[in-house]
Write a protein that holds these residues in place. Structure first.
Motif, PDB file in Angstrom:
ATOM      1  N   ALA A  66     -10.587 -12.422  11.973  1.00 53.19           N
ATOM      2  CA  ALA A  66     -10.486 -11.393  13.007  1.00 53.19           C
ATOM      3  C   ALA A  66     -11.467 -10.256  12.748  1.00 53.19           C
ATOM      4  O   ALA A  66     -12.131  -9.753  13.665  1.00 53.19           O
ATOM      5  CB  ALA A  66      -9.057 -10.856  13.086  1.00 53.19           C
ATOM      6  N   VAL A  67     -11.565  -9.840  11.489  1.00 48.59           N
ATOM      7  CA  VAL A  67     -12.504  -8.769  11.135  1.00 48.59           C
ATOM      8  C   VAL A  67     -13.939  -9.206  11.385  1.00 48.59           C
ATOM      9  O   VAL A  67     -14.757  -8.451  11.936  1.00 48.59           O
ATOM     10  CB  VAL A  67     -12.322  -8.353   9.657  1.00 48.59           C
ATOM     11  N   ALA A  68     -14.269 -10.451  11.009  1.00 48.37           N
ATOM     12  CA  ALA A  68     -15.634 -10.951  11.188  1.00 48.37           C
ATOM     13  C   ALA A  68     -15.993 -11.116  12.661  1.00 48.37           C
ATOM     14  O   ALA A  68     -17.083 -10.725  13.097  1.00 48.37           O
ATOM     15  CB  ALA A  68     -15.790 -12.286  10.450  1.00 48.37           C
ATOM     16  N   VAL A  69     -15.071 -11.694  13.426  1.00 49.63           N
ATOM     17  CA  VAL A  69     -15.343 -11.938  14.846  1.00 49.63           C
ATOM     18  C   VAL A  69     -15.511 -10.628  15.610  1.00 49.63           C
ATOM     19  O   VAL A  69     -16.445 -10.474  16.407  1.00 49.63           O
ATOM     20  CB  VAL A  69     -14.221 -12.788  15.474  1.00 49.63           C
ATOM     21  N   THR A  70     -14.597  -9.678  15.373  1.00 55.14           N
ATOM     22  CA  THR A  70     -14.652  -8.417  16.115  1.00 55.14           C
ATOM     23  C   THR A  70     -15.700  -7.451  15.569  1.00 55.14           C
ATOM     24  O   THR A  70     -16.407  -6.791  16.332  1.00 55.14           O
ATOM     25  CB  THR A  70     -13.275  -7.726  16.112  1.00 55.14           C
ATOM     26  N   GLY A  71     -15.812  -7.373  14.252  1.00 57.08           N
ATOM     27  CA  GLY A  71     -16.720  -6.400  13.651  1.00 57.08           C
ATOM     28  C   GLY A  71     -18.155  -6.848  13.561  1.00 57.08           C
ATOM     29  O   GLY A  71     -19.054  -6.015  13.383  1.00 57.08           O
ATOM     30  N   ILE A  72     -18.395  -8.157  13.679  1.00 60.79           N
ATOM     31  CA  ILE A  72     -19.764  -8.667  13.570  1.00 60.79           C
ATOM     32  C   ILE A  72     -20.217  -9.338  14.870  1.00 60.79           C
ATOM     33  O   ILE A  72     -21.145  -8.871  15.530  1.00 60.79           O
ATOM     34  CB  ILE A  72     -19.889  -9.658  12.388  1.00 60.79           C
ATOM     35  N   ALA A  73     -19.554 -10.419  15.244  1.00 61.06           N
ATOM     36  CA  ALA A  73     -20.013 -11.191  16.410  1.00 61.06           C
ATOM     37  C   ALA A  73     -19.910 -10.405  17.714  1.00 61.06           C
ATOM     38  O   ALA A  73     -20.897 -10.252  18.449  1.00 61.06           O
ATOM     39  CB  ALA A  73     -19.212 -12.496  16.500  1.00 61.06           C
ATOM     40  N   ILE A  74     -18.725  -9.888  18.012  1.00 59.63           N
ATOM     41  CA  ILE A  74     -18.540  -9.167  19.274  1.00 59.63           C
ATOM     42  C   ILE A  74     -19.280  -7.840  19.255  1.00 59.63           C
ATOM     43  O   ILE A  74     -19.836  -7.401  20.268  1.00 59.63           O
ATOM     44  CB  ILE A  74     -17.042  -8.962  19.568  1.00 59.63           C
ATOM     45  N   ALA A  75     -19.321  -7.198  18.091  1.00 56.23           N
ATOM     46  CA  ALA A  75     -20.040  -5.922  17.982  1.00 56.23           C
ATOM     47  C   ALA A  75     -21.536  -6.106  18.233  1.00 56.23           C
ATOM     48  O   ALA A  75     -22.169  -5.279  18.893  1.00 56.23           O
ATOM     49  CB  ALA A  75     -19.813  -5.312  16.598  1.00 56.23           C
ATOM     50  N   ALA A  76     -22.101  -7.185  17.708  1.00 56.82           N
ATOM     51  CA  ALA A  76     -23.521  -7.458  17.945  1.00 56.82           C
ATOM     52  C   ALA A  76     -23.774  -7.684  19.430  1.00 56.82           C
ATOM     53  O   ALA A  76     -24.770  -7.210  19.984  1.00 56.82           O
ATOM     54  CB  ALA A  76     -23.957  -8.677  17.139  1.00 56.82           C
ATOM     55  N   TYR A  77     -22.859  -8.414  20.073  1.00 52.70           N
ATOM     56  CA  TYR A  77     -22.970  -8.629  21.521  1.00 52.70           C
ATOM     57  C   TYR A  77     -22.957  -7.298  22.268  1.00 52.70           C
ATOM     58  O   TYR A  77     -23.737  -7.092  23.203  1.00 52.70           O
ATOM     59  CB  TYR A  77     -21.825  -9.521  21.999  1.00 52.70           C
TER      60      TYR A  77
END
Length: 257
Positions: free
Chosen positions: A140-151
């Protein structure tokens, strides 16, 4: 800009603040409004000015939620910290990737999200804390803090919606608590992206500040409505926003092919 154009943008900012506070996706309204009413505005400048307005609304909504809802800081804090950095990196690349390259992918993801939400009528209506494991927490931290944030730094519209769904599906929050956490992370993505856009001169400060005030007003109303009406209301707005995003991107894709 004439007074009519400014009025349209301020109204759009208020409505976007309401949408963002409830479930995210305000950029669907505000970013196109900037691009349509200000012909010739660089995409990066539109994104930067939008971030100035959005960070005011998301921060206000985050504070409103935090006062009424218990925040899972073990996930929200690291995700927000990562989001500031990652969104900044995404913003640094904004404008380098043409819309035609990412639009079909985002459109496909949104269609999948719409089908998923419709097929799971109980999704987000109740919390499922048993879903939270160490592996899911890290994911959850990786998806929201990295992937979605980059988007968000690179493109933007729909970020809040993706964040809510990520928290709901990965760690089993209900929509209200997921939306509360999403606002914190979204405030981080907006801040990280805004710093980069400001440093490169891609922010219209006066217009952005005026839109920020309206965005705050909309965010206060939206957050209070979500808290008062509960998960069912948020789920309905979520589905409407997702379908609107699909319609918007589908229209853009059809007109460019």
């Amino acid at each position: 800009m004439d007074s009519a154009t400014v009025t349209i943008l301020l109204t759009a900012a208020a409505c976007a603040g309401w949408i963002d506070a409830v479930v995210g996706g305000g950029g669907l309204l505000l970013l196109p409004a900037l691009l349509v009413t200000a012909p010739g505005i660089p995409v990066a400048t539109a994104l930067g000015t939008n971030k100035l307005a959005a960070i005011a609304g998301t921060s206000t909504a985050a504070i409103t939620y935090a006062r009424r809802v218990k925040i899972d800081w073990a996930i929200a804090a690291p995700a927000t910290a990562l989001a500031i950095i990652t969104a900044g990196c995404g913003a640094a690349l904004a404008g380098a990737i043409p819309a035609t390259a990412y639009r079909p992918v985002v459109l496909a993801v949104l269609v999948a999200v719409a089908v998923f939400v419709v097929s799971q009528p109980r999704l987000g209506t109740l919390a499922h804390p048993h879903r939270r494991t160490r592996a899911r927490t890290i994911t959850a931290v990786a998806v929201t803090g990295i992937a979605i944030a980059a988007y968000d730094g690179l493109i933007g519209p729909g970020t809040g919606t993706f964040l809510v769904l990520a928290f709901t599906t990965l760690i089993g929050t209900d929509f209200v608590h997921g939306s509360a956490m999403a606002k914190l992370v979204n405030a981080g993505t907006n801040f990280g992206a805004l710093v980069v856009f400001a440093a490169t001169g891609h922010v219209w400060w006066l217009l952005g500040a005026a839109m920020a005030i309206c965005n705050i007003a909309g965010a206060i109303v939206g957050a209070r409505m979500a808290l008062r009406r509960g998960a069912g209301f948020v789920r309905t707005v979520l589905l409407v926003v997702v379908l609107a995003l699909v319609a918007r991107l589908g229209y853009d894709q059809w007109h460019t092919t």
